[in-house]
Design an enzyme around this catalytic site. Structure first.
Site, PDB file in Angstrom:
ATOM      1  N   ASP A  29       0.849  -1.189   0.000  1.00  0.00           N
ATOM      2  CA  ASP A  29       0.000   0.000   0.000  1.00  0.00           C
ATOM      3  C   ASP A  29       0.889   1.245   0.000  1.00  0.00           C
ATOM      4  O   ASP A  29       1.897   1.306   0.701  1.00  0.00           O
ATOM      5  CB  ASP A  29      -0.931   0.007   1.223  1.00  0.00           C
ATOM      6  CG  ASP A  29      -2.078   0.994   1.067  1.00  0.00           C
ATOM      7  OD1 ASP A  29      -3.225   0.537   0.902  1.00  0.00           O
ATOM      8  OD2 ASP A  29      -1.832   2.223   1.103  1.00  0.00           O
ATOM      9  N   ASN A  90     -13.131  -2.953   2.270  1.00  0.00           N
ATOM     10  CA  ASN A  90     -14.079  -1.849   2.384  1.00  0.00           C
ATOM     11  C   ASN A  90     -15.006  -1.877   1.175  1.00  0.00           C
ATOM     12  O   ASN A  90     -14.549  -2.034   0.038  1.00  0.00           O
ATOM     13  CB  ASN A  90     -13.328  -0.509   2.443  1.00  0.00           C
ATOM     14  CG  ASN A  90     -12.460  -0.406   3.698  1.00  0.00           C
ATOM     15  OD1 ASN A  90     -12.874  -0.803   4.777  1.00  0.00           O
ATOM     16  ND2 ASN A  90     -11.254   0.103   3.544  1.00  0.00           N
ATOM     17  N   GLY A  96     -15.962   3.133   3.536  1.00  0.00           N
ATOM     18  CA  GLY A  96     -14.599   3.659   3.509  1.00  0.00           C
ATOM     19  C   GLY A  96     -13.818   3.313   2.258  1.00  0.00           C
ATOM     20  O   GLY A  96     -12.616   3.550   2.187  1.00  0.00           O
ATOM     21  N   GLN A  97     -14.496   2.730   1.251  1.00  0.00           N
ATOM     22  CA  GLN A  97     -13.779   2.391   0.014  1.00  0.00           C
ATOM     23  C   GLN A  97     -13.443   3.667  -0.756  1.00  0.00           C
ATOM     24  O   GLN A  97     -14.303   4.545  -0.924  1.00  0.00           O
ATOM     25  CB  GLN A  97     -14.646   1.466  -0.863  1.00  0.00           C
ATOM     26  CG  GLN A  97     -13.908   0.939  -2.092  1.00  0.00           C
ATOM     27  CD  GLN A  97     -14.729  -0.098  -2.876  1.00  0.00           C
ATOM     28  OE1 GLN A  97     -15.911  -0.327  -2.594  1.00  0.00           O
ATOM     29  NE2 GLN A  97     -14.104  -0.710  -3.862  1.00  0.00           N
ATOM     30  N   SER A  98     -12.179   3.778  -1.193  1.00  0.00           N
ATOM     31  CA  SER A  98     -11.764   4.965  -1.941  1.00  0.00           C
ATOM     32  C   SER A  98     -11.287   4.616  -3.350  1.00  0.00           C
ATOM     33  O   SER A  98     -11.272   5.475  -4.233  1.00  0.00           O
ATOM     34  CB  SER A  98     -10.674   5.736  -1.197  1.00  0.00           C
ATOM     35  OG  SER A  98      -9.531   4.939  -1.018  1.00  0.00           O
ATOM     36  N   HIS A 103     -10.476  -4.939  -3.549  1.00  0.00           N
ATOM     37  CA  HIS A 103      -9.152  -5.290  -3.019  1.00  0.00           C
ATOM     38  C   HIS A 103      -9.267  -5.671  -1.554  1.00  0.00           C
ATOM     39  O   HIS A 103     -10.139  -5.188  -0.834  1.00  0.00           O
ATOM     40  CB  HIS A 103      -8.159  -4.132  -3.196  1.00  0.00           C
ATOM     41  CG  HIS A 103      -8.646  -2.830  -2.644  1.00  0.00           C
ATOM     42  ND1 HIS A 103      -9.563  -2.053  -3.324  1.00  0.00           N
ATOM     43  CD2 HIS A 103      -8.381  -2.180  -1.490  1.00  0.00           C
ATOM     44  CE1 HIS A 103      -9.822  -0.977  -2.606  1.00  0.00           C
ATOM     45  NE2 HIS A 103      -9.133  -1.027  -1.474  1.00  0.00           N
ATOM     46  N   LEU A 104      -8.343  -6.526  -1.169  1.00  0.00           N
ATOM     47  CA  LEU A 104      -8.260  -7.007   0.218  1.00  0.00           C
ATOM     48  C   LEU A 104      -7.033  -6.382   0.864  1.00  0.00           C
ATOM     49  O   LEU A 104      -5.923  -6.484   0.331  1.00  0.00           O
ATOM     50  CB  LEU A 104      -8.130  -8.534   0.189  1.00  0.00           C
ATOM     51  CG  LEU A 104      -7.754  -9.244   1.495  1.00  0.00           C
ATOM     52  CD1 LEU A 104      -8.864  -9.103   2.531  1.00  0.00           C
ATOM     53  CD2 LEU A 104      -7.481 -10.725   1.215  1.00  0.00           C
ATOM     54  N   HIS A 105      -7.247  -5.720   2.010  1.00  0.00           N
ATOM     55  CA  HIS A 105      -6.115  -5.194   2.785  1.00  0.00           C
ATOM     56  C   HIS A 105      -5.608  -6.279   3.730  1.00  0.00           C
ATOM     57  O   HIS A 105      -6.406  -6.922   4.421  1.00  0.00           O
ATOM     58  CB  HIS A 105      -6.547  -4.016   3.669  1.00  0.00           C
ATOM     59  CG  HIS A 105      -7.019  -2.806   2.945  1.00  0.00           C
ATOM     60  ND1 HIS A 105      -6.231  -1.703   2.735  1.00  0.00           N
ATOM     61  CD2 HIS A 105      -8.227  -2.512   2.380  1.00  0.00           C
ATOM     62  CE1 HIS A 105      -6.928  -0.769   2.098  1.00  0.00           C
ATOM     63  NE2 HIS A 105      -8.145  -1.233   1.864  1.00  0.00           N
TER      64      HIS A 105
HETATM   65  P1  5GP Z   1      -9.745   1.612   0.117  1.00  0.00           P
HETATM   66  O1  5GP Z   1      -9.808   2.931   0.837  1.00  0.00           O
HETATM   67  O2  5GP Z   1     -10.413   1.712  -1.222  1.00  0.00           O
HETATM   68  O3  5GP Z   1     -10.197   0.445   0.920  1.00  0.00           O
HETATM   69  O4  5GP Z   1      -8.201   1.326  -0.111  1.00  0.00           O
HETATM   70  C1  5GP Z   1      -7.477   1.914  -1.145  1.00  0.00           C
HETATM   71  C2  5GP Z   1      -6.035   1.802  -0.760  1.00  0.00           C
HETATM   72  O5  5GP Z   1      -5.259   1.985  -1.918  1.00  0.00           O
HETATM   73  C3  5GP Z   1      -5.586   2.848   0.264  1.00  0.00           C
HETATM   74  O6  5GP Z   1      -5.066   2.194   1.415  1.00  0.00           O
HETATM   75  C4  5GP Z   1      -4.521   3.649  -0.493  1.00  0.00           C
HETATM   76  O7  5GP Z   1      -3.432   4.002   0.333  1.00  0.00           O
HETATM   77  C5  5GP Z   1      -4.106   2.697  -1.581  1.00  0.00           C
HETATM   78  N1  5GP Z   1      -3.654   3.325  -2.790  1.00  0.00           N
HETATM   79  C6  5GP Z   1      -4.270   4.349  -3.464  1.00  0.00           C
HETATM   80  N2  5GP Z   1      -3.589   4.648  -4.575  1.00  0.00           N
HETATM   81  C7  5GP Z   1      -2.524   3.800  -4.617  1.00  0.00           C
HETATM   82  C8  5GP Z   1      -1.441   3.641  -5.544  1.00  0.00           C
HETATM   83  O8  5GP Z   1      -1.323   4.331  -6.560  1.00  0.00           O
HETATM   84  N3  5GP Z   1      -0.529   2.666  -5.257  1.00  0.00           N
HETATM   85  C9  5GP Z   1      -0.630   1.884  -4.135  1.00  0.00           C
HETATM   86  N4  5GP Z   1       0.316   0.954  -3.951  1.00  0.00           N
HETATM   87  N5  5GP Z   1      -1.642   2.011  -3.250  1.00  0.00           N
HETATM   88  C10 5GP Z   1      -2.563   2.971  -3.484  1.00  0.00           C
END
Ligand code: 5GP
Ligand code: ZN
Length: 117
Positions: A29, A90, A96-98, A103-105
């Site tokens: 991440d 998320n 909280g999905q951005s 994707h899985l954290h």
């Molecule tokens: P979400 O908020 O959708 O669950 O998680 C998105 C994740 O993607 C966030 O933790 C953010 O830091 C990560 N992320 C966003 N843009 C990039 C990128 O360009 N490269 C990487 N490696 N991670 C990213």
């Protein structure tokens, strides 16, 4: 194509790749929330669990099972087992999905304070 994760999968945006097979990649991440913070991303563009599991019950449970299996494998390879790790998906802005590509954290290492923080 405007999806940032599709661009990463296509190699158009650089990433630190930790694992890859025919269905998934695992990358670090960009803004880690733990000592180890890995994203496991299906190569197929699926928006979220909402899209993966439609209300008609047609969702591909094996696909999501493989996502979890890949996350566990990566966690083990990063030294998070047997100690433990957290897995988070998320779903939607309210969850909280951005990035709107499923994707899985995988989070772990150090002390994981706060159950859901
Ligand atoms: P979400 O908020 O959708 O669950 O998680 C998105 C994740 O993607 C966030 O933790 C953010 O830091 C990560 N992320 C966003 N843009 C990039 C990128 O360009 N490269 C990487 N490696 N991670 C990213
Ligand atoms: Zn995508």
């Amino acid at each position: 194509m405007s999806c940032i994760f599709c661009k990463i999968i296509a190699g158009e945006i650089p990433s630190t790749k930790l694992f890859e097979d025919d269905q998934f990649i695992a990358i670090k991440d960009l803004h880690p929330q733990a000592a180890v913070h890995v994203l496991v991303i299906p190569k197929k563009h699926v928006v979220s669990l909402d899209e993966a599991f439609p209300s008609d019950g047609s969702g591909d449970t094996e696909f999501i099972g493989k996502l979890m299996a890949t996350g566990t494998r990566v966690a083990r390879e990063r030294g998070l087992l047997p100690g433990g790790f957290r897995s988070v998906i998320n779903t939607g802005a309210g969850g909280g999905q951005s990035v709107f590509h499923l994707h899985l954290h995988i989070l772990g290492g150090g002390s994981m304070s706060g159950k859901f923080g």
